[in-house]
Design a protein around this motif. Structure first.
Motif, mmCIF file in Angstrom:
data_model
loop_
_atom_site.group_PDB
_atom_site.id
_atom_site.type_symbol
_atom_site.label_atom_id
_atom_site.label_comp_id
_atom_site.label_asym_id
_atom_site.label_seq_id
_atom_site.Cartn_x
_atom_site.Cartn_y
_atom_site.Cartn_z
ATOM 1 N N GLY A 126 57.733 60.842 57.750
ATOM 2 C CA GLY A 126 58.545 59.642 57.709
ATOM 3 C C GLY A 126 59.451 59.495 58.923
ATOM 4 O O GLY A 126 59.565 58.417 59.509
ATOM 5 N N LEU A 127 60.096 60.579 59.316
ATOM 6 C CA LEU A 127 60.950 60.544 60.509
ATOM 7 C C LEU A 127 60.128 60.288 61.759
ATOM 8 O O LEU A 127 60.554 59.556 62.663
ATOM 9 C CB LEU A 127 61.707 61.869 60.632
ATOM 10 C CG LEU A 127 62.732 62.152 59.522
ATOM 11 C CD1 LEU A 127 63.316 63.545 59.694
ATOM 12 C CD2 LEU A 127 63.852 61.105 59.545
ATOM 13 N N TRP A 128 58.949 60.885 61.826
ATOM 14 C CA TRP A 128 58.068 60.626 62.969
ATOM 15 C C TRP A 128 57.667 59.156 63.019
ATOM 16 O O TRP A 128 57.597 58.554 64.104
ATOM 17 C CB TRP A 128 56.836 61.525 62.850
ATOM 18 C CG TRP A 128 55.775 61.256 63.860
ATOM 19 C CD1 TRP A 128 55.839 61.472 65.204
ATOM 20 C CD2 TRP A 128 54.476 60.704 63.609
ATOM 21 N NE1 TRP A 128 54.662 61.104 65.809
ATOM 22 C CE2 TRP A 128 53.802 60.636 64.854
ATOM 23 C CE3 TRP A 128 53.803 60.294 62.462
ATOM 24 C CZ2 TRP A 128 52.503 60.143 64.975
ATOM 25 C CZ3 TRP A 128 52.511 59.815 62.577
ATOM 26 C CH2 TRP A 128 51.878 59.736 63.817
ATOM 27 N N GLY A 129 57.432 58.573 61.855
ATOM 28 C CA GLY A 129 57.097 57.156 61.825
ATOM 29 C C GLY A 129 58.238 56.278 62.293
ATOM 30 O O GLY A 129 58.021 55.287 63.003
ATOM 31 N N ILE A 133 56.333 55.814 65.709
ATOM 32 C CA ILE A 133 55.328 54.798 65.381
ATOM 33 C C ILE A 133 55.907 53.392 65.403
ATOM 34 O O ILE A 133 55.274 52.455 65.939
ATOM 35 C CB ILE A 133 54.697 55.104 64.011
ATOM 36 C CG1 ILE A 133 53.953 56.440 64.056
ATOM 37 C CG2 ILE A 133 53.741 53.996 63.601
ATOM 38 C CD1 ILE A 133 52.818 56.468 65.053
ATOM 39 N N ARG A 134 57.089 53.211 64.825
ATOM 40 C CA ARG A 134 57.643 51.847 64.780
ATOM 41 C C ARG A 134 57.855 51.260 66.172
ATOM 42 O O ARG A 134 57.400 50.133 66.443
ATOM 43 C CB ARG A 134 58.939 51.847 63.974
ATOM 44 C CG ARG A 134 58.734 52.117 62.500
ATOM 45 C CD ARG A 134 59.872 51.622 61.639
ATOM 46 N NE ARG A 134 61.181 51.996 62.122
ATOM 47 C CZ ARG A 134 62.319 51.790 61.462
ATOM 48 N NH1 ARG A 134 62.278 51.211 60.272
ATOM 49 N NH2 ARG A 134 63.467 52.155 61.962
ATOM 50 N N ALA A 167 52.901 49.973 60.093
ATOM 51 C CA ALA A 167 53.435 51.266 60.526
ATOM 52 C C ALA A 167 53.364 52.292 59.404
ATOM 53 O O ALA A 167 52.987 53.445 59.617
ATOM 54 C CB ALA A 167 54.879 51.090 61.005
ATOM 55 N N GLY A 168 53.728 51.881 58.192
ATOM 56 C CA GLY A 168 53.654 52.807 57.070
ATOM 57 C C GLY A 168 52.228 53.245 56.781
ATOM 58 O O GLY A 168 51.987 54.420 56.481
ATOM 59 N N ALA A 169 51.271 52.323 56.889
ATOM 60 C CA ALA A 169 49.878 52.676 56.617
ATOM 61 C C ALA A 169 49.330 53.625 57.675
ATOM 62 O O ALA A 169 48.529 54.521 57.362
ATOM 63 C CB ALA A 169 49.030 51.407 56.550
ATOM 64 N N LEU A 170 49.727 53.458 58.922
ATOM 65 C CA LEU A 170 49.277 54.378 59.968
ATOM 66 C C LEU A 170 49.788 55.796 59.718
ATOM 67 O O LEU A 170 49.069 56.776 59.939
ATOM 68 C CB LEU A 170 49.728 53.883 61.338
ATOM 69 C CG LEU A 170 48.946 52.704 61.921
ATOM 70 C CD1 LEU A 170 49.538 52.283 63.257
ATOM 71 C CD2 LEU A 170 47.477 53.065 62.086
ATOM 72 N N VAL A 171 51.031 55.907 59.274
ATOM 73 C CA VAL A 171 51.560 57.234 58.950
ATOM 74 C C VAL A 171 50.807 57.817 57.760
ATOM 75 O O VAL A 171 50.470 59.012 57.741
ATOM 76 C CB VAL A 171 53.071 57.149 58.677
ATOM 77 C CG1 VAL A 171 53.619 58.488 58.193
ATOM 78 C CG2 VAL A 171 53.819 56.718 59.934
#
Length: 367
Positions: A126-129, A133-134, A167-171
């Protein structure tokens, strides 16, 4: 007269422990289901419009339980489907590279790294996202909105923070990679070596050999790996809760913020600490729906795998037709054996859509 077999203490203990473990799993599963049903009933049968606990707080604005849980079910399935769309092909491709393309030393290193992803906590993803990612997806979101905004998936006001379902789906796709890759890799490695060598002996390229020999043999395993990855994506909580900016609504938009469909697990995690008694019952009711969805996904996987095995065992009776040996020049025994292994014996027997069985391999090699 047959001799009576004496049951040894070790055999009795082992049988008792194995049987007890199986029964214990069923008891635990039934206990969880019973707890969820009993706890959810008060919220399911309550009048949400007049109850002071349900028409305020996180459950406000919904006439009944089903109108509340419906958008959450959609958000859960929608985010998991997008993650599966991104993660499944990549995971299967990585597994294929490790099993059939990479050198042995590199394959062992890559396999270890992929397995290591499974040990990374969800909060770290989550933190990486949030941090990586965002911001990374912001230029892509602007381009999609400017060029493909007429498509409902990319419509709506474009995000400025990156808190999107994309972004959430990619994570989530990265999080399900270890499951899909590990299972697919093991299935690919179990493909009979004789099938692969026979295809290569006929002049097939490596990709043709994989397409004709490996994929049919591993079809049910790939389906199982994909559905297990789907199960992981359905229950994920922290990554979605940290990354997206959700709302309880039905939406297919991918690059907006504030208009992303919330998931069941993330909704429970965010609202459970501040919920009243009846509101918590409503949240537990949504958990019951997630429990049912997870059971359904696993049941579908079991049916698919069982159906493949049943089809493999039963088969169909083939008419008597000339075998592939009739098309081989006399004296070319190597080609004849290779063709017969790949195609199966051309006699009355079992037709198997997923490739010959080990018994057919032996019989084909004889002829």
């Amino acid at each position: 007269m047959g001799r009576s077999t004496r049951i040894r203490p070790g055999d009795f203990i082992f049988r008792f422990m194995s049987t007890g473990s199986a029964v214990l799993i069923m008891i635990i599963l039934a206990g969880v289901a019973l707890f969820l049903i009993i706890s959810a009933i008060p919220a399911i049968v309550a009048n949400w419009q007049t109850d002071p606990q349900l028409n305020t707080g996180p459950t406000a604005g919904f006439p009944n339980f089903w109108s509340y849980v419906g958008p959450l079910i959609w958000g859960t399935l929608w985010s998991a489907a997008i993650a599966l769309l991104f993660g499944a092909p990549v995971g299967i491709g990585i597994a294929l590279f490790i099993s059939h393309y990479a050198p042995r030393r590199l394959a062992s290193i890559l396999g270890y790294l992929v397995d290591l992803l499974a040990a990374v906590p969800s909060i770290v993803f989550g933190l990486w996202g949030i941090i990586v990612i965002r911001p990374f997806l912001l230029p892509l979101s602007d381009w999609l909105s400017a060029n493909l905004g007429w498509i409902p998936l990319f419509g709506g006001p474009v995000t400025t923070t990156g808190s999107t379902i994309l972004a959430g789906a990619l994570v989530l796709a990265v999080m399900i990679l270890p499951i899909i890759t590990s299972i697919s890799r093991e299935i690919f490695l179990q493909t009979p070596r004789l099938h692969e060598e026979a295809a290569l002996a006929l002049g097939a390229t490596r990709w043709e050999m994989i397409r004709l020999s490996v994929f049919p043999y591993a079809k049910s395993g790939i389906v199982s790996a994909t559905l297990l990855g789907l199960g992981r994506a359905l229950g994920e909580t922290m990554a979605i809760a940290l990354i997206i900016s959700p709302a309880i609504l039905v939406s297919v938009r991918l690059i907006t913020e504030g208009q992303n469909s919330q998931t069941i697990a993330a909704n429970i995690a965010l609202n459970f600490p501040i919920a009243t008694t009846l509101q918590r019952d409503a949240l537990i009711g949504t958990g019951l729906m997630l429990f049912v969805i997870s059971l359904a996904v696993n049941s579908i996987a079991r049916v698919i795998v069982s159906g493949k095995r049943g089809k493999r065992k039963k088969g169909k009776t083939a008419p008597l037709t000339p075998g592939p040996l009739s098309r081989v020049p006399a004296g070319d025994f190597a080609s004849a054996t290779a063709i017969d292994v790949v195609s199966g014996p051309g006699r009355v027997g079992i037709i198997d859509d997923e490739g010959p069985t080990p018994e057919e391999d032996i019989e084909g090699a004889r002829y």
